[in-house]
Design a protein around this motif. Structure first.
Motif, short mmCIF file in Angstrom:
data_model
loop_
_atom_site.label_atom_id
_atom_site.label_comp_id
_atom_site.label_asym_id
_atom_site.label_seq_id
_atom_site.Cartn_x
_atom_site.Cartn_y
_atom_site.Cartn_z
N ALA A 110 -13.36 13.53 -8.45
CA ALA A 110 -13.16 14.94 -8.42
C ALA A 110 -12.03 15.37 -7.30
O ALA A 110 -11.11 16.05 -7.72
CB ALA A 110 -14.22 15.79 -8.16
N ILE A 111 -12.01 14.65 -6.28
CA ILE A 111 -11.03 14.73 -5.27
C ILE A 111 -9.69 14.26 -5.62
O ILE A 111 -8.46 14.92 -5.49
CB ILE A 111 -11.74 14.08 -3.74
N ALA A 112 -9.84 13.22 -6.27
CA ALA A 112 -8.45 12.41 -6.70
C ALA A 112 -7.84 13.13 -7.85
O ALA A 112 -6.64 13.45 -7.92
CB ALA A 112 -8.80 10.91 -7.21
N ALA A 113 -8.74 13.93 -8.75
CA ALA A 113 -8.29 14.59 -9.90
C ALA A 113 -7.63 15.87 -9.16
O ALA A 113 -6.57 16.47 -9.82
CB ALA A 113 -9.36 15.10 -10.66
N PHE A 114 -8.27 16.57 -8.19
CA PHE A 114 -7.78 17.79 -7.72
C PHE A 114 -6.24 17.46 -7.12
O PHE A 114 -5.41 18.14 -7.34
CB PHE A 114 -8.85 18.17 -6.53
N ILE A 115 -6.27 16.41 -6.45
CA ILE A 115 -4.84 16.10 -6.12
C ILE A 115 -3.91 15.75 -7.08
O ILE A 115 -2.58 16.13 -6.81
CB ILE A 115 -4.98 14.72 -5.23
N ALA A 116 -4.17 15.06 -8.01
CA ALA A 116 -3.28 14.91 -9.22
C ALA A 116 -2.83 16.11 -9.73
O ALA A 116 -1.68 16.34 -9.92
CB ALA A 116 -3.92 14.01 -10.19
N TRP A 117 -3.85 17.08 -9.83
CA TRP A 117 -3.69 18.40 -10.58
C TRP A 117 -2.74 19.02 -9.71
O TRP A 117 -1.78 19.71 -10.14
CB TRP A 117 -4.94 19.12 -10.98
N GLY A 118 -3.03 19.00 -8.55
CA GLY A 118 -2.20 20.13 -7.36
C GLY A 118 -0.92 19.35 -7.18
O GLY A 118 -0.02 20.16 -7.25
N ARG A 119 -0.74 18.09 -7.31
CA ARG A 119 0.60 17.51 -6.84
C ARG A 119 1.69 17.54 -8.16
O ARG A 119 2.67 17.49 -8.08
CB ARG A 119 0.52 16.38 -6.29
N PHE A 120 1.07 17.54 -9.46
CA PHE A 120 1.69 17.52 -10.47
C PHE A 120 2.11 18.68 -10.97
O PHE A 120 3.32 18.91 -11.30
CB PHE A 120 1.02 16.57 -11.75
N GLY A 121 1.16 19.68 -10.59
CA GLY A 121 1.55 21.00 -11.19
C GLY A 121 1.86 22.36 -9.94
O GLY A 121 2.80 23.06 -9.93
N LEU A 122 0.71 22.36 -9.34
CA LEU A 122 0.33 23.57 -8.61
C LEU A 122 1.31 23.65 -7.31
O LEU A 122 2.13 24.42 -6.80
CB LEU A 122 -1.15 23.45 -7.97
N GLU A 123 1.27 22.41 -6.46
CA GLU A 123 2.10 22.18 -5.57
C GLU A 123 2.81 20.87 -5.34
O GLU A 123 2.46 19.98 -4.72
CB GLU A 123 1.26 22.23 -4.40
#
Length: 127
Positions: A110-123
């Motif tokens: 979950a933490i890694a998916a959050f990082i991937a989601w955040g760094r690919f799109g959000l920030e």
């Protein structure tokens, strides 16, 4: 959000580095005796050290590309790779009936998916 992503990334990098150093440098017999290390009894020394080396690379890949501003796109790519690695770990622990460790692995997913989601799109780290 950028700060939250950095905190999550630092936490995951620390976990990855700790696990990687342990698997790379602690003898197999001692790893097997550790709580959660029972899976190493069924694995070759080469496999264990390879997983450890990959975890060390993951720690490096989560932090250095962003800090050095050299290929910062590698941060979310590394996070996706960590998701795959931890999914495999969860499968191994579930086969051994270690469901607390499965939940830990899924937390890391979950933490890694959050990082991937955040760094690919959000920030994203790239402009």
């Amino acid at each position: 959000m950028n700060l939250v992503l950095w905190i999550a990334t630092g936490l995951l990098a620390a976990v990855s580095l700790t696990g990687g150093i342990t698997k790379t440098f602690v003898p197999k017999g001692r790893l097997t005796a550790l709580n959660g290390g029972e899976w190493t009894g069924h694995a070759s020394v080469g496999f264990i050290k390879t997983i450890g080396f990959l975890e060390i690379l993951a720690a490096v890949g989560l932090i250095l590309p962003a800090v050095l501003d050299i290929a910062p796109f590698m941060v979310p790519v590394t996070a996706v790779c960590w998701v795959l690695l931890m999914a495999g770990a969860a499968i191994i622990h579930s086969r051994l009936g270690q469901f607390k460790l499965v939940m830990v692995n899924l937390g890391y997913v979950a933490i890694a998916a959050f990082i991937a989601w955040g760094r690919f799109g959000l920030e994203p780290l790239t402009g």
